[in-house]
Design an enzyme around this catalytic site. Structure first.
Site, PDB file in Angstrom:
ATOM      1  CE  LYS A  45      30.905  -8.154  -4.251  1.00  0.00           C
ATOM      2  NZ  LYS A  45      30.733  -9.303  -4.950  1.00  0.00           N
ATOM      3  N   GLY A 103      26.128  -8.527 -10.085  1.00  0.00           N
ATOM      4  CA  GLY A 103      24.701  -8.065 -10.550  1.00  0.00           C
ATOM      5  C   GLY A 103      23.704  -7.869  -9.623  1.00  0.00           C
ATOM      6  CD  GLU A 146      30.687  -2.335   2.962  1.00  0.00           C
ATOM      7  OE1 GLU A 146      31.731  -2.684   2.464  1.00  0.00           O
ATOM      8  OE2 GLU A 146      29.794  -2.155   2.006  1.00  0.00           O
ATOM      9  CG  ASN A 168      34.113  -5.307 -11.339  1.00  0.00           C
ATOM     10  OD1 ASN A 168      33.390  -6.293 -11.165  1.00  0.00           O
ATOM     11  ND2 ASN A 168      33.641  -4.061 -11.227  1.00  0.00           N
ATOM     12  NE  ARG A 173      33.608  -8.511 -15.222  1.00  0.00           N
ATOM     13  CZ  ARG A 173      32.838  -7.441 -15.644  1.00  0.00           C
ATOM     14  NH1 ARG A 173      32.924  -6.968 -16.674  1.00  0.00           N
ATOM     15  NH2 ARG A 173      31.568  -7.352 -14.866  1.00  0.00           N
ATOM     16  CB  VAL A 188      30.198  -3.339 -20.809  1.00  0.00           C
ATOM     17  CG1 VAL A 188      29.038  -2.864 -19.658  1.00  0.00           C
ATOM     18  CG2 VAL A 188      29.582  -3.207 -22.268  1.00  0.00           C
TER      19      VAL A 188
END
Length: 358
Positions: free
Chosen positions: A110, A158, A190, A281, A283, A286
């Site tokens: 990150k 997560g 942050e 992300n 990828r 879902v």
């Protein structure tokens, strides 16, 4: 997606499902041309840790070799976000349908991803500018940033490794607690954007340096940093704001040379109407069917087109107006409209040309 690709290109694909025992009757296994069993759902590592068999690289390597796979579509979760699996495919000379392993490593950190966003002139919330090693360093940054603020792990997901800090008295404990959950033990600070909405841009990027934004999803409704409901378009954004957000995501992905599907996540502060970059992300997620229902695009099919060196422009041009931008779609893991279902994390699927079977 593979069947439609065959119809469009005239190049037959032979699909091979890699599955564990609990998934042997799953739809993706039944619909594949060939199925290869990976055995029990979990295995034990040399250190005694139990892990999913979808992450047993030795077993996956054997399966890919024995099935003579030419490409791998990893789905979402598990191997889809593991650069080591991409390295395995590269070593075997098999095409990984997704971003490169190096890109996953850069964006999976990150701190690095925030620095890349700043270089691409994408808005980023005020932060420490790098890793915070000691409580003393944290206090110095906190004095500059102001409270409340967030302590975040540079690697992980997560909801792990994230702590809110509302006063100096909470800082030391939050720092150690977040660090204990971090995969690498590295954290940064942050400024907390209170009352913000969580919005994300679905991206598909081809091998010719062009990125496409397929709308914005709003996933503000969460529990313990886990998304519960996704809706598109965001009810909080005007058309102009959505365009601004999409352009920021495109600017970032094109600047770093990203390819294939991904999601660029932002916070949107309604009172000030300001965006701040969160992460990428690297990828397919879902919740991608929400973007498919709004845009009319088949993201999995587009993923297959990218490594085939086909530009996405001609495909997306015909799909762009399939659904009106005013059409609103809401999705949640427990209540999925129009047949959309949340699927478990990784279903392995390998592909080879039917011409290679003999």
């Amino acid at each position: 997606a593979a069947r439609e690709y065959e119809q469009e290109r005239g190049d037959p694909l032979h699909t091979i499902a890699l599955y564990t025992d609990p998934d042997r009757r799953a739809m993706f296994v039944r619909e594949a041309d060939e199925a290869y069993p990976l055995g029990p759902a979990t295995y034990t590592t040399d250190s005694g840790q139990r892990k999913s068999s979808y992450l047993d690289y030795a077993r996956l390597e054997r399966a890919l070799i024995e099935t003579r796979a030419e490409a791998v579509w990893p789905g979402w979760g598990f191997a889809a976000e593991q650069p080591a699996f991409v390295d395995l495919c590269d070593r075997l000379g098999i095409v990984f349908i997704g971003p490169t392993g190096d890109m996953m490593r850069r964006l999976g950190d990150k701190i690095t991803s925030k620095q890349l966003a700043e270089q691409a002139d994408v808005p980023v919330a005020a932060w420490s500018g790098g890793a915070v090693e000691t409580v003393e360093d944290a206090r110095k940054h906190a004095e500059r940033l102001g409270y409340p603020l967030m302590v975040k792990a540079t690697a992980g997901g997560g909801g792990r490794g994230i702590r809110a800090v509302r006063s100096e008295s909470e800082l030391g404990e939050a720092l150690e607690s977040a660090r204990s959950e971090a995969e690498k033990g590295t954290v940064f600070l942050e400024r907390m954007v209170t009352g913000a909405r969580h919005v994300e841009v679905q991206i598909i990027a081809d091998n010719y340096g062009t990125s496409w934004a397929l709308g914005v999803r709003d996933c503000t409704i969460q529990r313990r940093n886990q998304k519960i409901i996704e809706e598109s378009p965001s009810p909080a954004l005007t058309a102009e704001q959505q365009h601004e957000l999409e352009q920021a995501a495109i600017r970032l992905t094109e600047a770093i040379g990203y390819r294939n599907a991904g999601t660029v996540e932002f916070l949107y502060h309604e009172p000030t109407q300001q965006f701040s970059f969160m992460e990428v992300n690297a990828r397919l997620q879902v919740e991608h069917p929400v973007s498919e229902m709004i845009s009319g695009a088949d993201l999995v099919k587009l993923q297959i087109h990218v490594p085939a060196a086909r530009a996405c422009a001609s495909i997306l041009a015909s799909r762009k107006a399939t659904r009106s931008p005013q059409t609103s779609i809401r999705w949640s893991p427990r209540s999925s409209p129009r047949g959309v279902r949340a699927k478990r994390r990784w279903r392995g699927c390998a592909v080879r040309s039917s011409r290679a079977r003999s």
